[in-house]
Design a protein around this motif. Structure first.
Motif, PDB file in Angstrom:
ATOM      1  N   TYR A   1       0.809   4.141  -2.781  1.00 38.09           N
ATOM      2  CA  TYR A   1       0.186   5.427  -2.456  1.00 38.09           C
ATOM      3  C   TYR A   1       1.069   6.372  -1.651  1.00 38.09           C
ATOM      4  O   TYR A   1       0.671   7.497  -1.355  1.00 38.09           O
ATOM      5  CB  TYR A   1      -1.120   5.197  -1.701  1.00 38.09           C
ATOM      6  CG  TYR A   1      -2.142   4.411  -2.486  1.00 38.09           C
ATOM      7  CD1 TYR A   1      -2.703   4.932  -3.649  1.00 38.09           C
ATOM      8  CD2 TYR A   1      -2.535   3.137  -2.079  1.00 38.09           C
ATOM      9  CE1 TYR A   1      -3.639   4.216  -4.376  1.00 38.09           C
ATOM     10  CE2 TYR A   1      -3.481   2.411  -2.801  1.00 38.09           C
ATOM     11  CZ  TYR A   1      -4.024   2.958  -3.949  1.00 38.09           C
ATOM     12  OH  TYR A   1      -4.947   2.251  -4.669  1.00 38.09           O
ATOM     13  N   GLN A   2       2.244   5.915  -1.226  1.00 36.33           N
ATOM     14  CA  GLN A   2       3.175   6.764  -0.471  1.00 36.33           C
ATOM     15  C   GLN A   2       2.633   7.204   0.887  1.00 36.33           C
ATOM     16  O   GLN A   2       3.068   8.215   1.446  1.00 36.33           O
ATOM     17  CB  GLN A   2       3.577   8.011  -1.288  1.00 36.33           C
ATOM     18  CG  GLN A   2       4.263   7.684  -2.593  1.00 36.33           C
ATOM     19  CD  GLN A   2       5.609   7.018  -2.382  1.00 36.33           C
ATOM     20  OE1 GLN A   2       6.454   7.522  -1.654  1.00 36.33           O
ATOM     21  NE2 GLN A   2       5.808   5.851  -2.972  1.00 36.33           N
ATOM     22  N   ILE A   3       1.656   6.462   1.405  1.00 34.37           N
ATOM     23  CA  ILE A   3       1.190   6.727   2.772  1.00 34.37           C
ATOM     24  C   ILE A   3       0.893   5.398   3.468  1.00 34.37           C
ATOM     25  O   ILE A   3       0.631   4.386   2.820  1.00 34.37           O
ATOM     26  CB  ILE A   3      -0.106   7.574   2.833  1.00 34.37           C
ATOM     27  CG1 ILE A   3      -1.173   7.027   1.872  1.00 34.37           C
ATOM     28  CG2 ILE A   3       0.170   9.037   2.589  1.00 34.37           C
ATOM     29  CD1 ILE A   3      -2.550   7.605   2.106  1.00 34.37           C
ATOM     30  N   ALA A   4       0.937   5.451   4.791  1.00 32.29           N
ATOM     31  CA  ALA A   4       0.446   4.326   5.587  1.00 32.29           C
ATOM     32  C   ALA A   4      -1.046   4.555   5.776  1.00 32.29           C
ATOM     33  O   ALA A   4      -1.454   5.638   6.188  1.00 32.29           O
ATOM     34  CB  ALA A   4       1.159   4.296   6.934  1.00 32.29           C
ATOM     35  N   PRO A   5      -1.882   3.578   5.448  1.00 29.83           N
ATOM     36  CA  PRO A   5      -3.323   3.824   5.501  1.00 29.83           C
ATOM     37  C   PRO A   5      -3.839   3.966   6.931  1.00 29.83           C
ATOM     38  O   PRO A   5      -3.292   3.380   7.857  1.00 29.83           O
ATOM     39  CB  PRO A   5      -3.906   2.576   4.835  1.00 29.83           C
ATOM     40  CG  PRO A   5      -2.906   1.510   5.071  1.00 29.83           C
ATOM     41  CD  PRO A   5      -1.567   2.194   5.054  1.00 29.83           C
TER      42      PRO A   5
ATOM     43  N   TYR B   1       0.844  -1.202   0.000  1.00 32.70           N
ATOM     44  CA  TYR B   1       0.000   0.000   0.000  1.00 32.70           C
ATOM     45  C   TYR B   1       0.877   1.248   0.000  1.00 32.70           C
ATOM     46  O   TYR B   1       0.638   2.200  -0.737  1.00 32.70           O
ATOM     47  CB  TYR B   1      -0.928  -0.002   1.224  1.00 32.70           C
ATOM     48  CG  TYR B   1      -2.079   0.986   1.098  1.00 32.70           C
ATOM     49  CD1 TYR B   1      -3.307   0.587   0.582  1.00 32.70           C
ATOM     50  CD2 TYR B   1      -1.938   2.317   1.487  1.00 32.70           C
ATOM     51  CE1 TYR B   1      -4.366   1.474   0.455  1.00 32.70           C
ATOM     52  CE2 TYR B   1      -2.990   3.214   1.367  1.00 32.70           C
ATOM     53  CZ  TYR B   1      -4.199   2.789   0.844  1.00 32.70           C
ATOM     54  OH  TYR B   1      -5.238   3.678   0.709  1.00 32.70           O
ATOM     55  N   TYR B   2       1.914   1.206   0.829  1.00 29.72           N
ATOM     56  CA  TYR B   2       2.812   2.361   0.916  1.00 29.72           C
ATOM     57  C   TYR B   2       3.543   2.583  -0.413  1.00 29.72           C
ATOM     58  O   TYR B   2       3.702   3.714  -0.872  1.00 29.72           O
ATOM     59  CB  TYR B   2       3.826   2.175   2.045  1.00 29.72           C
ATOM     60  CG  TYR B   2       4.627   3.431   2.306  1.00 29.72           C
ATOM     61  CD1 TYR B   2       4.133   4.448   3.106  1.00 29.72           C
ATOM     62  CD2 TYR B   2       5.885   3.617   1.713  1.00 29.72           C
ATOM     63  CE1 TYR B   2       4.838   5.615   3.327  1.00 29.72           C
ATOM     64  CE2 TYR B   2       6.607   4.777   1.929  1.00 29.72           C
ATOM     65  CZ  TYR B   2       6.083   5.772   2.733  1.00 29.72           C
ATOM     66  OH  TYR B   2       6.784   6.923   2.929  1.00 29.72           O
TER      67      TYR B   2
END
Lengths: 134, 110, 102
Positions: free
Chosen positions: B58-62, B54-55
């Protein structure tokens, strides 16, 4: 907590200033409060969601792919102003394909970007209860 | 703070998250878990691997809510609920799983 | 006395770019960096003004800033030169003075 209509207005290009990234972070945090959140991209804000952004040459983190996660955060209304695109020589095809998945429709992908003209954008803004500007 | 893994010193911030995300290896994950007396099972790894993918995308931790929904979609409804995720990561699936996965603390997670 | 003018604000947002064009002399160079890089695109509401200035001035853009905003080289105004950070340094060396239009 009563649900309110929250609008984040994005008017600046990414990377040159910190506004775009700050807005995105606040948007992601606000999603936890389960409000009716929408985003507007006006003026230079449209550069935030162009496709093909490549930050290798400036040594900054490319956060454009994070906009693709907005659908997961139940943020499905991204209003983009037509005139702002045209003034910058851009078309809707220059924007990322931003979608949300409809859990009630077998996870079908549906477009999040809503292209509006300036007068429609005025109406969208007038319809909000809380507006945050970046 | 620092963590010794295979003779290498891995730098951690004051909350135990990796300072340099690229220093992550599966061995680092095991060592981070061992610090909290956790032995990683296949079920833990499913979540850790999901978070890393996911990171990457999307370059973020959900956020936990997003993680729960996405796990339900990917691994089945019986796993896409907070009870299951908390049974694996009692300190909070967001904080604890992201730490082992070598990601920053999820945005909006206090 | 050639001067290098450095612009870092979008012409669609501030008047500093226009002010730069109004004050630059023939033979000067203009370098667009940060948010000003978006002005290098052709067919914008600002491109005619920039092209007019290019009749007697050299215009450069920091390529990394242009690419960061998702803009492609093939849609850049003809005649604008894309430079990297080393090229940026060269421009400051080649010109006697530098003026930043903040």
């Amino acid at each position: 907590m009563a649900t309110k209509k929250f609008m984040f207005v994005n008017r600046k290009a990414p990377y040159g200033t910190v506004y775009a990234l700050e807005s995105l972070e606040v948007v992601l945090i606000s999603a936890a409060f389960e409000q009716d959140v929408s985003l507007a991209f006006i003026d230079d804000g449209v550069y935030q969601i162009t496709k093909g952004q490549n930050t290798d040459g400036i040594g900054q983190k490319n956060f454009s792919s994070t906009y693709k996660a907005l659908g997961d955060y139940e943020i499905k209304k991204l209003y983009v102003e037509k005139e702002s695109l045209e003034e910058r020589g851009l078309t809707p095809d220059d924007l990322m394909d931003l979608v949300w998945e409809d859990e009630d429709d077998d996870w079908a992908e549906k477009p999040s970007i809503i292209l509006v003209d300036r007068s429609e954008m005025t109406d969208v803004l007038a319809d909000q209860e809380v507006i945050l500007s970046f | 703070m620092a963590l010794e893994v295979d003779g290498q010193s891995i730098e951690l911030d004051e909350e135990g998250y990796l300072v340099d995300l690229s220093s992550w290896t599966p061995e680092v994950a095991k060592a981070l878990a061992a610090e909290e007396d956790v032995e990683l099972t296949d079920e833990h790894w499913d979540i850790i691997n999901f978070l890393r993918e996911y990171y990457e995308e999307y370059q973020i931790a959900p956020a936990v809510r997003v993680l729960t929904k996405a796990v339900g979609k990917r691994l089945g409804k019986d796993k896409g609920n907070s009870k299951y995720l908390y049974s694996l990561f009692p300190y909070g699936p967001g904080k604890q799983a992201c730490k082992y996965a070598g990601l920053p603390k999820p945005t909006g997670c206090v | 006395m050639a001067m290098l003018h450095i612009v870092n604000k979008s012409p669609f947002e501030r008047v500093s770019f226009r002010s730069c064009l109004n004050h630059a002399k023939a033979g000067d160079s203009i370098l667009m960096i940060e948010d000003a890089a978006v002005a290098a695109m052709d067919n914008t509401s600002f491109s005619d003004e920039l092209k007019a200035a290019m009749a007697d001035k050299s215009v450069y853009v920091l390529g990394g800033d242009y690419a960061a905003r998702g803009l492609s080289e093939d849609r850049m105004i003809d005649g604008i030169k894309s430079v990297d950070y080393a090229g940026f340094v060269d421009l400051t060396v080649e010109n006697e003075t530098t003026q930043s239009w903040l």
